[in-house]
Design a protein around this motif. Sequence first.
Motif, PDB file in Angstrom:
ATOM      1  N   SER A 246       0.822  -1.204   0.000  1.00 12.78           N
ATOM      2  CA  SER A 246       0.000   0.000   0.000  1.00 12.78           C
ATOM      3  C   SER A 246       0.860   1.260   0.000  1.00 12.78           C
TER       4      SER A 246
ATOM      5  N   THR B 145      -3.278   6.395   5.915  1.00 11.05           N
ATOM      6  CA  THR B 145      -3.998   5.950   4.727  1.00 11.05           C
ATOM      7  C   THR B 145      -3.727   4.482   4.446  1.00 11.05           C
TER       8      THR B 145
ATOM      9  N   GLU C 115      -6.517   1.510   4.712  1.00  9.48           N
ATOM     10  CA  GLU C 115      -6.811   0.741   3.503  1.00  9.48           C
ATOM     11  C   GLU C 115      -6.646  -0.756   3.746  1.00  9.48           C
TER      12      GLU C 115
END
Length: 481
Positions: free
Chosen positions: A32, A163, A167
């Motif tokens: 990610s 983030t 996610e």
Amino acid sequence: MTPTSAATPDHVGTPRSARSAGTTDADGLRLSVDRSFEDTLERLSELVAIPGIAWPSFDPAPLDASAAAVAELLRAAGLEDVQVLRSQKDDGTPGGPAVVARRQAAEGKPTILLYAHHDVQPPGDPALWESEPFTAVERNGRLYGRGAADDKAGIMAHVAAYTAAAEVLGSKFGLGVTFFFEGEEEAGSPTFRTFLEAHRQLLSADVIVVADSSNWKVGIPALTTSLRGLVDGTIEVQVLEHAVHSGMFGGPVLDAPTLLSRLIATLHDAEGNVAIEGLVAYDNVGVDLTEAEYRADSSMLDGVQLAGTGSIAARLWTKPALSIIGFDAPAVDVASNTLLPRARAKFSLRLAPGQVPAAAMEAVRRHVEANAPFGAKVVFTPGESGNSFLADTSSTAAKLAMWALGEAWGVPAVEMGIGGSIPFIADLMEVYPDVQILVTGVEDPDSRAHSANESLHIGDFKNAILAEALLLAQLSADGLG
């Protein structure tokens, strides 16, 4: 403070997610972070382009624009509760705009506060920069620009780590997260304590990560476990009621700059150690810099000898360091043949962890008054002061951070001190006495924060994001128990 392996944290038993495969998806977090990294660099470059400086002599409009841009980043990351807040200074003028965003914790989960600051230092002399200060430029694996390291990279590390964790963990991400991005740190945080008091509940957390420090060197991560405190002030020497002709009266009386220089010379011994009685100093750090490393990092000229005794790391982290940072005297080009009646200098004294600032200030006063040369009148005026910081390295958060840093970099993390000061950490500890504080960062010895050609090592920046994402995921899975 000794180098600590980060392979497996060993606090109060190993964290469950470090013992059972699959609880923390390290590979997923890494993918990610990698997938979004170019966008992260682009967002950082956009922040660098905003010259938000909190000093009163600068236009406040760019600082407001900086806060607005940071707030928009947080909204884009999925935060709904985003505010731009201020407190007033003592003179009634507004402080710098702080950006605060909050995600509530799930039932039984802790809350972590992620701190950085969006204001920056002035660029200084543009002729010293190899590229425009407020244009982010990549060269040789580094990103150059004012604020690229200090501390807009800290903001982006927090946002990108959050983030990635949100996610990858999805609905399993129950950790409470508060973002607190200050807007006046480089101006001395004049409203920080007032801001904390006004928003005590909003900023309440179990763990605080202050992303405004450095790593040991490129490729080796570190957790900052000690910071020196600080006191400063002025010393004035008076010898005459008014200036007189140096030819007519020179000889029987020495001018004030000469006597002030003699007084300043008593502040250090022959080896360069601070010679003021009553100051704390110790030499039990577990990692050290070589002389060659220190000379290279500090740009020390060939032939200049190092000052002080003991290890270089101790001289930087756990011993006092006194500098004269200002001197009032006529400039050479306008000097006349006059015996000057008074002269004044400003001192800055860095304090070893554990030193009480008020006691250090009084020690300086006693010293200068006892060492007045030739009976000159000495006027001592105390200035600002700030407490030191010594981390509880046995805390759950500290052990988890060391583990996460090692996982992200692929080498053991070390515990290190910093010779500088972050006085507002003492405010955090006083307002939130039970919080666990972690001091991390994205800088390295060649980042040149506050100087021309400030830069960020891009590879280490990515590792810092991954390390924080791992920390967030670990805390979400296991909490602090």
